[in-house]
Design an enzyme around this catalytic site. Structure first.
Site, PDB file in Angstrom:
ATOM      1  N   GLY A 210       0.834  -1.197   0.000  1.00 33.62           N
ATOM      2  CA  GLY A 210       0.000   0.000   0.000  1.00 33.62           C
ATOM      3  C   GLY A 210       0.864   1.241   0.000  1.00 33.62           C
ATOM      4  O   GLY A 210       2.016   1.217  -0.437  1.00 33.62           O
ATOM      5  N   GLU A 232       5.657  -3.117   1.016  1.00 32.56           N
ATOM      6  CA  GLU A 232       5.789  -2.828  -0.417  1.00 32.56           C
ATOM      7  C   GLU A 232       4.999  -1.559  -0.657  1.00 32.56           C
ATOM      8  O   GLU A 232       3.763  -1.585  -0.652  1.00 32.56           O
ATOM      9  CB  GLU A 232       5.175  -3.960  -1.240  1.00 32.56           C
ATOM     10  CG  GLU A 232       5.719  -5.313  -0.892  1.00 32.56           C
ATOM     11  CD  GLU A 232       6.542  -5.913  -2.008  1.00 32.56           C
ATOM     12  OE1 GLU A 232       7.111  -6.974  -1.794  1.00 32.56           O
ATOM     13  OE2 GLU A 232       6.623  -5.297  -3.097  1.00 32.56           O
ATOM     14  N   CYS A 266       2.167   0.709  -8.762  1.00 39.43           N
ATOM     15  CA  CYS A 266       3.271   1.190  -7.919  1.00 39.43           C
ATOM     16  C   CYS A 266       4.461   1.539  -8.796  1.00 39.43           C
ATOM     17  O   CYS A 266       5.235   2.424  -8.462  1.00 39.43           O
ATOM     18  CB  CYS A 266       3.636   0.148  -6.878  1.00 39.43           C
ATOM     19  SG  CYS A 266       3.881  -1.488  -7.572  1.00 39.43           S
TER      20      CYS A 266
END
Ligand code: NAD
Length: 460
Positions: A210, A232, A266
Site C-alpha cells: 500500500g 511494499e 506502484c
C-alpha cells in the site's frame, strides 16, 4: 461497508466489516490450523495451488468482470492481469521446493556410518502471517504474499483492500475449493480500522502492500513488537530518455508505462526526463500516442483509461496539475476530470515540469505525467535521485553501456533499459527508502516467509 462501482457510483454490494474481536477470533483460527498445515506434505500444498491456478484460468472472464465493476480497471486490462497469473503461480510452484530444501553445510568423521557431527540448515514457516493488501492489482499483489506464504507452511489472514473486497473474497473461496483448508487462508473484511486491528493482532509476520503513509503508520504500530514486517510501498518512478532514441518508440512505451491501469501502478512511470536535443519531438510523439487512448466506460473492450478507483484521487491530481501550472508547467493535453463529478480523469501531460512541483515529488497514482528537459546524463541522474522513493527507474537509449552507467548511479530496487512498468516473478520486487522494506517474488520472495533453523547433530 458499501461496495461502489467507481464508473457509475452505484452500490453493488454491502458487507459487514470485521471489528477487532472478529479479527482476533480469525487469527486464533489461523493459529490453531497452522501446525497441521505446515505438516501437510509440500506435494499436497503444491497440488492445491495448482488447482487454484486452473480455476483462475477456467473462470477468467467472470473474475475479470467482477474486478472491473468493483475498481474500474478497464476490462481488457483486467483480463491481462488474470491472464498473467498462471505464469506467476507456476514460478512459485516450481521454486518453493528448492527454497525449503534442507542444506547440510558441514560433516565430520563420515566413516560409512552416520557422521560424528553434522550441521544442517532447515527452514521453518513464520507461523501466522497477516497480509494487508492493495486494490490496484489485487491478483498480483495478493498472490505475491499469500501463495508463497501458504506453500511454505504458514497460515494467512488476508485483508483485501476495501476497494476490491469482493475480488478478495472470491480469491479466498477459490483457494478453499482448490483444497487449502478454510482456516489456513482466512479473509477479514474492512478498511483501515480492520487493517489496524489485524496488524496489532497476535500474528508472526505482517506483509503490507500500500501507500508510504499507511506503511509508516503500520511500522509505528508494530514498534516494540518483535514481529517480521515487510512493506511494499509506492514510488515516484523516473525515466530518462537519451538523445539517441527512436522518439516514437520511446513515447509509445512510456505513455503506456505512465497510463496503463490508469496510472495506478506502484511502478507506473511518474516522471520523464528527456535530453533536450529530442525534447520537442518527444513531446509531440507522446501527445500523439496519448491522444489515441480511448477514455471512458471500463466495461467496453476498447477502453484504455477508465475511472479512478478512488474518488478523492480526482482532487489530488487536480491539485498537482494546478500547482504545476502555477510553477510554469504547460498542460499539453487533459488537465482535469472528464466531466464535473466524474471519476474519470483525462490523460494529462504536463511539459516543462520541474522537481519543485508536487507533480514531480508526490506519487500521482493516476493518468498524469510530468515531462522535463535535461542537459545530459549527469543532470538526469541528479534529478532521478531527487526523491524519497526508490522503487524503479529506467533509461531509453540504443547504448546498453550508457544505460548501465546511468542506472548504476540511480538508487532504486528495479532498473529498466528500454522498458518500464514491468514485473518479473523471477526477479525480486523490492523498494528502497519510502518504497519499502523487503522483497516479494524471486526466491527472495519465497524465503521471506520462512525462518532458518540451525540443526547441530552429534552422534552419541
Ligand atoms: P493504502 O495504504 O491506502 O491501503 C492499503 C491497505 O492498507 C488497504 O487494505 C487498507 O484498508 C489498509 N489500511 C489502511 N489504513 C491502515 C492502517 N492504519 N493499518 C493497517 N492497514 C491499513 O494503499 P492503496 O490505496 O490500497 O494502494 C495504493 C498504494 O499502494 C500506492 O502507494 C501504490 O504505489 C502502493 N502499491 C505498492 C506496490 C508495491 O509492490 N510496491 C504494489 C501495489 C501498490
Amino acid at each position: 461497508m458499501k461496495v461502489i462501482n467507481p464508473a457509475t457510483g452505484q452500490t453493488i454490494d454491502e458487507l459487514s466489516e470485521d471489528d477487532g474481536s472478529a479479527v482476533d477470533a480469525k487469527v486464533a483460527r489461523a493459529r490453531a490450523a497452522q501446525p497441521a498445515w505446515a505438516a501437510t506434505p509440500l506435494a499436497e500444498r503444491l497440488a492445491a495451488v495448482a488447482r487454484f491456478r486452473d480455476a483462475l484460468v477456467a473462470r477468467k472472464e467472470d473474475l475479470a468482470r467482477l474486478l472491473t465493476r468493483e475498481m474500474g480497471k478497464p476490462i481488457a486490462q483486467a483480463r491481462n492481469e488474470l491472464g498473467a497469473m498462471p505464469g506467476r503461480l507456476d514460478f512459485f510452484l516450481r521454486e518453493t521446493a528448492a527454497v525449503l530444501a534442507e542444506e547440510t553445510v558441514h560433516r565430520e568423521g563420515a566413516d560409512g556410518a552416520a557422521p560424528a557431527l553434522e550441521e544442517v540448515i532447515a527452514h521453518d514457516p513464520l507461523g501466522v502471517v497477516a497480509n494487508v493488501s492493495a486494490w490496484n492489482y489485487p491478483y498480483f499483489v495478493g498472490s505475491n504474499v499469500f501463495i508463497p506464504a501458504l506453500l511454505t507452511g504458514n497460515t494467512v489472514v488476508y485483508k483485501p483492500s476495501e476497494l476490491t473486497t469482493l475480488t478478495g473474497l472470491r480469491i479466498v473461496e477459490l483457494l478453499h475449493e482448490a483444497g487449502i483448508p478454510k482456516d489456513a487462508m482466512v479473509a477479514v473484511v474492512g478498511g483501515g480500522v480492520t487493517g489496524g486491528a489485524l496488524v496489532r493482532s497476535a500474528v508472526d509476520g505482517v506483509f503490507f502492500t500500500g501507500s508510504y503513509a499507511t506503511g509508516r503508520r503500520i511500522g509505528e504500530a508494530l514498534a516494540g513488537r518483535l514481529v517480521k514486517l515487510q512493506l511494499e510501498l509506492g514510488g515516484k518512478d523516473p525515466t530518462y530518455v537519451c538523445d539517441d532514441v527512436d522518439v516514437r518508440a520511446a513515447a509509445e512505451s512510456l505513455a503506456d508505462g505512465a497510463m496503463y491501469n490508469n496510472g495506478q501502478s506502484c511502478c507506473s512511470v511518474e516522471r520523464i526526463y528527456v535530453h533536450r536535443d529530442v525534447y520537442a519531438p518527444f513531446l509531440e510523439a507522446f501527445q500523439q500516442v496519448v491522444g489515441g487512448f480511448v477514455v471512458g466506460d471500463p466495461e467496453d473492450d476498447r477502453t484504455y483509461i477508465g475511472p479512478l478507483a478512488r474518488r478523492d484521487q480526482v482532487g489530488v491530481l487536480s491539485a498537482q496539475v494546478a500547482d504545476a501550472v502555477a510553477k510554469g508547467g504547460r498542460v499539453l493535453t487533459g488537465g482535469g476530470p472528464l466531466a464535473p463529478g466524474s471519476n474519470v480523469f483525462q490523460p494529462t501531460i504536463v511539459a516543462d515540469a520541474t522537481n519543485e512541483m508536487s507533480l514531480m515529488r508526490q506519487e500521482s497514482f493516476g493518468p498524469v505525467i510530468g515531462i522535463a528537459p535535461v542537459s545530459g546524463d549527469d543532470e538526469a541522474v541528479r534529478l532521478m535521485n531527487d526523491t524519497e522513493y526508490g522503487l524503479t527507474a529506467g533509461v531509453y537509449t540504443k547504448d546498453r553501456g550508457r544505460a548501465r552507467a546511468v542506472l548504476t548511479r540511480v538508487d532504486a530496487g528495479s532498473v529498466y533499459w528500454n522498458c518500464c512498468d514491468r514485473v518479473s516473478p523471477r526477479l525480486p520486487w523490492t523498494g528502497r527508502r519510502h518504497s519499502g522494506i523487503g522483497s516479494t517474488l524471486s526466491r527472495e520472495g519465497i524465503r521471506t516467509f520462512v525462518q532458518p533453523k540451525a540443526w547441530h547433530f552429534r552422534r552419541a
